[in-house]
Scaffold this active site. Structure first.
Site, PDB file in Angstrom:
ATOM      1  N   GLU A   1     -28.618  -2.617   3.923  1.00 55.41           N
ATOM      2  CA  GLU A   1     -28.635  -1.525   2.953  1.00 55.41           C
ATOM      3  C   GLU A   1     -29.856  -0.648   3.173  1.00 55.41           C
ATOM      4  O   GLU A   1     -29.763   0.589   3.120  1.00 55.41           O
ATOM      5  CB  GLU A   1     -28.646  -2.082   1.532  1.00 55.41           C
ATOM      6  CG  GLU A   1     -28.657  -1.001   0.456  1.00 55.41           C
ATOM      7  CD  GLU A   1     -28.637  -1.542  -0.949  1.00 55.41           C
ATOM      8  OE1 GLU A   1     -28.198  -0.810  -1.861  1.00 55.41           O
ATOM      9  OE2 GLU A   1     -29.064  -2.701  -1.155  1.00 55.41           O
TER      10      GLU A   1
ATOM     11  N   LYS B   1       0.875  -1.170   0.000  1.00 54.94           N
ATOM     12  CA  LYS B   1       0.000   0.000   0.000  1.00 54.94           C
ATOM     13  C   LYS B   1       0.910   1.217   0.000  1.00 54.94           C
ATOM     14  O   LYS B   1       1.730   1.381   0.906  1.00 54.94           O
ATOM     15  CB  LYS B   1      -0.906   0.020   1.230  1.00 54.94           C
ATOM     16  CG  LYS B   1      -1.726   1.304   1.377  1.00 54.94           C
ATOM     17  CD  LYS B   1      -2.560   1.300   2.664  1.00 54.94           C
ATOM     18  CE  LYS B   1      -3.310   2.608   2.842  1.00 54.94           C
ATOM     19  NZ  LYS B   1      -4.133   2.625   4.079  1.00 54.94           N
TER      20      LYS B   1
ATOM     21  N   GLU C   1      -3.588   7.577   1.942  1.00 53.30           N
ATOM     22  CA  GLU C   1      -3.927   7.902   3.324  1.00 53.30           C
ATOM     23  C   GLU C   1      -2.674   8.230   4.144  1.00 53.30           C
ATOM     24  O   GLU C   1      -2.539   7.869   5.300  1.00 53.30           O
ATOM     25  CB  GLU C   1      -4.702   6.751   3.975  1.00 53.30           C
ATOM     26  CG  GLU C   1      -6.006   6.445   3.267  1.00 53.30           C
ATOM     27  CD  GLU C   1      -6.761   5.278   3.889  1.00 53.30           C
ATOM     28  OE1 GLU C   1      -7.988   5.371   3.991  1.00 53.30           O
ATOM     29  OE2 GLU C   1      -6.113   4.276   4.237  1.00 53.30           O
TER      30      GLU C   1
ATOM     31  N   ARG D   1      -1.671  -2.395  -4.323  1.00 64.55           N
ATOM     32  CA  ARG D   1      -3.041  -1.926  -4.136  1.00 64.55           C
ATOM     33  C   ARG D   1      -3.321  -0.676  -4.972  1.00 64.55           C
ATOM     34  O   ARG D   1      -2.511   0.254  -5.011  1.00 64.55           O
ATOM     35  CB  ARG D   1      -3.326  -1.626  -2.666  1.00 64.55           C
ATOM     36  CG  ARG D   1      -3.293  -2.853  -1.782  1.00 64.55           C
ATOM     37  CD  ARG D   1      -3.550  -2.488  -0.342  1.00 64.55           C
ATOM     38  NE  ARG D   1      -4.952  -2.566   0.020  1.00 64.55           N
ATOM     39  CZ  ARG D   1      -5.604  -1.657   0.742  1.00 64.55           C
ATOM     40  NH1 ARG D   1      -4.985  -0.565   1.127  1.00 64.55           N
ATOM     41  NH2 ARG D   1      -6.857  -1.826   1.048  1.00 64.55           N
TER      42      ARG D   1
ATOM     43  N   GLU E   1     -10.206  -7.016  -4.734  1.00 65.68           N
ATOM     44  CA  GLU E   1     -10.090  -6.926  -3.280  1.00 65.68           C
ATOM     45  C   GLU E   1     -11.475  -6.835  -2.663  1.00 65.68           C
ATOM     46  O   GLU E   1     -12.272  -5.962  -2.999  1.00 65.68           O
ATOM     47  CB  GLU E   1      -9.252  -5.715  -2.857  1.00 65.68           C
ATOM     48  CG  GLU E   1      -9.059  -5.621  -1.353  1.00 65.68           C
ATOM     49  CD  GLU E   1      -8.182  -4.456  -0.918  1.00 65.68           C
ATOM     50  OE1 GLU E   1      -8.432  -3.906   0.176  1.00 65.68           O
ATOM     51  OE2 GLU E   1      -7.248  -4.098  -1.662  1.00 65.68           O
TER      52      GLU E   1
ATOM     53  N   GLU F   1     -16.077  -3.786   8.006  1.00 63.58           N
ATOM     54  CA  GLU F   1     -15.656  -2.482   8.517  1.00 63.58           C
ATOM     55  C   GLU F   1     -16.780  -1.456   8.501  1.00 63.58           C
ATOM     56  O   GLU F   1     -17.040  -0.781   9.493  1.00 63.58           O
ATOM     57  CB  GLU F   1     -14.474  -1.980   7.688  1.00 63.58           C
ATOM     58  CG  GLU F   1     -13.986  -0.602   8.089  1.00 63.58           C
ATOM     59  CD  GLU F   1     -12.872  -0.093   7.208  1.00 63.58           C
ATOM     60  OE1 GLU F   1     -12.391   1.029   7.459  1.00 63.58           O
ATOM     61  OE2 GLU F   1     -12.478  -0.813   6.258  1.00 63.58           O
TER      62      GLU F   1
ATOM     63  N   ASP G   1     -14.708   2.668  -0.918  1.00 63.86           N
ATOM     64  CA  ASP G   1     -14.094   1.921   0.181  1.00 63.86           C
ATOM     65  C   ASP G   1     -15.094   0.986   0.836  1.00 63.86           C
ATOM     66  O   ASP G   1     -15.574   1.262   1.930  1.00 63.86           O
ATOM     67  CB  ASP G   1     -13.525   2.904   1.213  1.00 63.86           C
ATOM     68  CG  ASP G   1     -12.617   2.241   2.240  1.00 63.86           C
ATOM     69  OD1 ASP G   1     -12.293   1.059   2.060  1.00 63.86           O
ATOM     70  OD2 ASP G   1     -12.248   2.905   3.218  1.00 63.86           O
TER      71      ASP G   1
END
Length: 836
Positions: free
Chosen positions: A520, A291, A295, A328, A396, A402, A374
């Site tokens: 959802e 990565k 960020e 990534r 991925e 999360e 994300d």
């Protein structure tokens, strides 16, 4: 596969979940007599997956069938279960060995079951072990069918990415501490790591990255290389290769260089040396995960080098050893400016990677998140899959929930994954399913596959939740064959995990298949993204955090309209990153699917959907529907009492009860937020109307004081009550005017991290119940905790079947503890069947 004979497994008194789907629970009823009387594993080396396969077959026969069978490395084929590779079979049995080599590719296997004669032939040793697990899965589900088939993986890369940190913590660690690390070192006891490798092998995962993508440079110091070598040693008998995440700046941080420029000779030499040290200790090392430039992490862009140059830096020293680099595509160090109507974080991946197509070395795989942002509750398939025809790519996914309830909410993820995997990108106007792109089939690429972020921890349930394990199991099964039906895979998992009783299988299947649509519905829909707090815990509702921040997950909601305009004609241009046919579909409101409308278009709240409802009314209806579904899960699970062992029954019921209450919090927070923003009433009169609810601040207070909650929408009436100090007791009381009868009494309160307040509830002096707000501090709920009174700490407790008399005095006594001032939101006195 149709079951020839279905047998019921007896219930154990209690199970922790540690054995997951490899329980090998005893079958009862008639068991065929034509079963193997011996096991032949054609390799006796203890580090060999073929040897492991023999041991696993022995364990399975003992557990499932109550049959004690000896294992040897030589023997006859008749009336035996023989397992080995093509080469081993040919060596042992010569011309009588199965002639299946032409049918198998790497990791594939051939399984033949003919009564008491079972042949399990792998293209390699790993494949042989996979075949043994397949046969045992059949037996554990009561399937004694004669079969003969070959099966091969859809792609060579079937990895998991761990989020384990060297200090023993896990990023998004909802399942406890690391099974690999503690205090900056590899654990001395790697028993759980070996058990984890067994689980991964049983679902045909062939490599595991053991450390977080935000890597610690100490991971590759000489001590820790030896340490991760010990992890590789316990992985090896299960055919799971070890991989590592890297910190791009390690040459400076560990190597003492003045640069980490990927074109610097010293940096190149540094990584060459590190790679050789790793392979000296771990000869079957799988490779690196990187990565970079994301960020705040360092990367090649710091030196004006390309992402391809950065990836190739790590790839080249791996070539002699057969290793690969997973690089990534989650790159967005340049944060967008919300005031710019054309700014869009979703554009970053294509803008950065598409111009580099063909510049990545052959052992580099670009690892692409399923959507452009994300891991949201719904996103369109990343257009980057269509823009790298000359580059190896992998998908991925997240098994880690999360943004999706953090394993305290049941959310079965494969139906969500299928929206991406089955999406047709229409590259050059030809069928181009994402699943065929990632396997390498569509663009004829050598490498491809998938990686899933998994937050397994030391909790006995591995993920902190029994039902969440279905996502890990399903990931492995699907990574092998992306065409499998999500519900069929779920039912296999259920039979293996909870037994073959039909009511158990059907109930868990019904709940799980409804879970993602429900989540959802009560979190974020129409492509608006998951409306949780993106600045803090990623758990509870806080739609305000999506806008007015630098993170680019904007909804652009105001008092009249909502949604990101991602059109070419008037917006960010994101829709134009897709091939022409798909771009044209998303460019128009009329042809964009409703479930992605707000992802691609900025519209009025009164915009009509294809259903005929307005956007705002859909919000109201969907959120009430989702909360209703979550409430129904509780009763469905309660119907399994006595059919599931007591420990797991109670632990799942606890989480389903929490989810039902938290779904109401989500529902109210979102509908109140958008009702406040739009000023448009709910046509059905539900929003803001709670006839069975008593606001805590409206009660008679002694020792309690009102507290204005922020964000306002996560507390009923925007106000809670707290004790006057953090060391005192408060009382809230009121006289009930409801008709006499039997009710469920629910109390909404806040369970903050750093305190365990205690409460008691009574009616005219009759104790209804007592409880302690300790679920977060004691780890009963593994979601990221909050030290605030907010949507993350909000919860409820319900007392069922309470006899209420009109005129009863309802009293709650709260005793503060630590930072937690016994906070209360409201009480609901609910007739049977009413969801607040």
């Amino acid at each position: 596969m149709i079951l020839k004979l279905l047998l019921f497994a007896g219930l154990a008194a209690a199970e922790t979940g540690r054995d997951a789907w490899l329980r090998y629970a005893r079958l009862t009823g008639h068991i065929p007599s034509a079963l193997p009387s011996s096991i032949v594993a054609l390799n006796s080396s203890t580090s060999s997956p073929v040897h492991t396969a023999g041991q696993e077959l022995q364990k399975g026969f003992s557990g499932i069938l109550g049959k004690q069978v000896a294992v040897s490395s030589t023997g006859k084929q008749a009336s035996s279960a023989v397992v080995g590779t093509v080469a081993q079979f040919q060596k042992a049995f010569g011309s009588s060995a199965p002639n299946v080599s032409a049918e198998l590719i790497e990791d594939g296997f051939w399984l033949s079951v003919k009564g008491s004669t079972v042949q399990i032939v792998g293209q390699n040793e790993r494949g042989a072990l996979y075949g043994a697990f397949e046969y045992l899965s059949m037996l554990a589900q009561g399937n004694f069918t004669n079969v003969e088939f070959a099966t091969n993986p859809a792609a060579p890369i079937r990895w998991i990415n761990s989020w384990d940190n060297m200090d023993g913590s896990i990023t998004r660690g909802f399942g406890g501490a690391s099974v690999f690390f503690a205090d900056g070192l590899v654990l001395s006891n790697l028993t759980r790591a070996a058990e984890y490798a067994r689980l991964l092998s049983s679902i045909r995962i062939n490599a595991a990255v053991v450390n977080d993508v935000n890597a610690d440079f100490h991971t590759v110091n000489s001590t820790n290389i030896q340490g991760v070598g010990r992890i590789a040693d316990v992985f090896r008998p299960y055919g799971v290769q070890l991989a590592l995440s890297l910190d791009f700046a390690t040459p400076m941080e560990l190597g003492g260089l003045s640069t980490y420029d990927p074109l610097d000779d010293g940096v190149i030499a540094f990584w060459g040396n590190i790679t050789e040290q790793i392979y000296d200790r771990i000869p079957d090392f799988a490779g690196y995960l990187v990565k970079a430039d994301s960020e705040g992490t360092p990367g090649p862009l710091v030196y004006n080098r390309t992402l391809a140059q950065g990836a190739n830096l790590f790839a080249r020293p791996l070539v002699p050893h057969g290793g690969i680099v997973m690089y990534r595509a989650f790159v967005y160090n340049q944060l967008p400016n919300e005031s710019d109507w054309q700014a869009d974080r979703a554009n970053a991946a294509v803008n950065l990677f598409a111009p580099l197509d063909g510049q990545f070395d052959d052992n580099v795989v670009v690892q692409i998140k399923y959507g452009p942002i994300d891991f949201q509750v719904r996103e369109p398939a990343s257009p980057l899959f269509a823009n790298l025809p000359q580059t190896n790519v992998a998908l991925e996914l997240q098994v880690c929930q999360e943004y999706l309830g953090q394993q305290t909410h049941l959310v079965y993820l494969p139906p969500l994954w299928r929206t991406v995997l089955d999406f047709d990108l229409r590259v050059q106007n030809e069928t181009s399913l994402v699943r065929d792109v990632i396997t390498g089939e569509r663009f004829n690429r050598r490498l491809g596959g998938s990686a899933a972020v998994v937050n397994v921890g030391a909790n006995e349930t591995w993920l902190g939740s029994h039902l969440a394990m279905s996502n890990l199991y399903a990931y492995g099964r699907l990574a092998w064959d992306w065409s499998l039906d999500s519900e069929a895979v779920l039912q296999d998992w259920t039979r293996l995990t909870f037994g073959t009783e039909p009511t158990v299988v059907s109930t868990i299947s019904t709940m799980s298949m409804a879970s993602w649509p429900a989540y959802e519905n009560y979190s974020g829909n129409l492509g608006e993204q998951t409306l949780n707090d993106i600045l803090y815990t990623h758990f509870g509702p806080n739609p305000q955090t999506l806008d007015n921040t630098v993170w680019g997950q904007w909804t652009r909601a105001d008092h009249t309209s909502i949604g990101m305009d991602r059109t070419v004609s008037n917006g960010t241009g994101f829709s134009g990153q897709y091939p022409a046919e798909v771009a044209a579909m998303f460019e128009s409101v009329e042809t964009t699917p409703d479930n992605l409308l707000l992802w691609f278009h900025h519209v009025n709240y009164t915009q009509k959907l294809k259903s005929g409802d307005t956007v705002i009314q859909h919000f109201y209806d969907a959120h009430y529907e989702g909360a209703q579904t979550a409430a129904e899960f509780v009763g469905m699970w309660e119907g399994l009492e006595g059919k599931v062992d007591e420990q797991r029954f109670d632990e799942v019921l606890y989480r389903q009860t929490f989810q039902a209450g938290h779904a109401i919090l989500w529902r109210d927070a979102i509908v109140n937020f958008y009702h406040n923003a739009s000023g448009i009433a709910d046509e059905k009169g539900r929003v803001g109307t709670h006839p069975w609810r008593i606001e805590a601040e409206s009660m008679e207070l002694d020792g309690y004081v009102p507290y204005v909650v922020s964000p306002f929408e996560v507390a009923s009436g925007a106000t809670a009550i707290v004790t006057a100090t953090n060391t005192t007791t408060g009382t809230a009381s009121t006289t009930l005017g409801f008709p006499s009868g039997t009710y469920d009494v629910a109390v909404n309160y806040f369970d903050m991290f750093g305190g365990n307040s205690s409460y008691s509830l009574s009616l005219s002096g009759r104790t209804v119940g007592t409880w302690v707000g300790n679920a977060v501090d004691t780890g009963k709920l593994g979601h990221t905790p909050s030290i605030y009174i907010d949507g993350h700490s909000a919860t409820r407790i319900t007392f069922k079947g309470v006899s209420v008399r009109k005129g009863d005095v309802l009293k709650i006594v709260g005793r503060a503890d630590g930072v937690e001032p016994a906070p209360l939101d409201y009480v609901s006195v609910l007739p049977a069947g009413v969801v607040d």
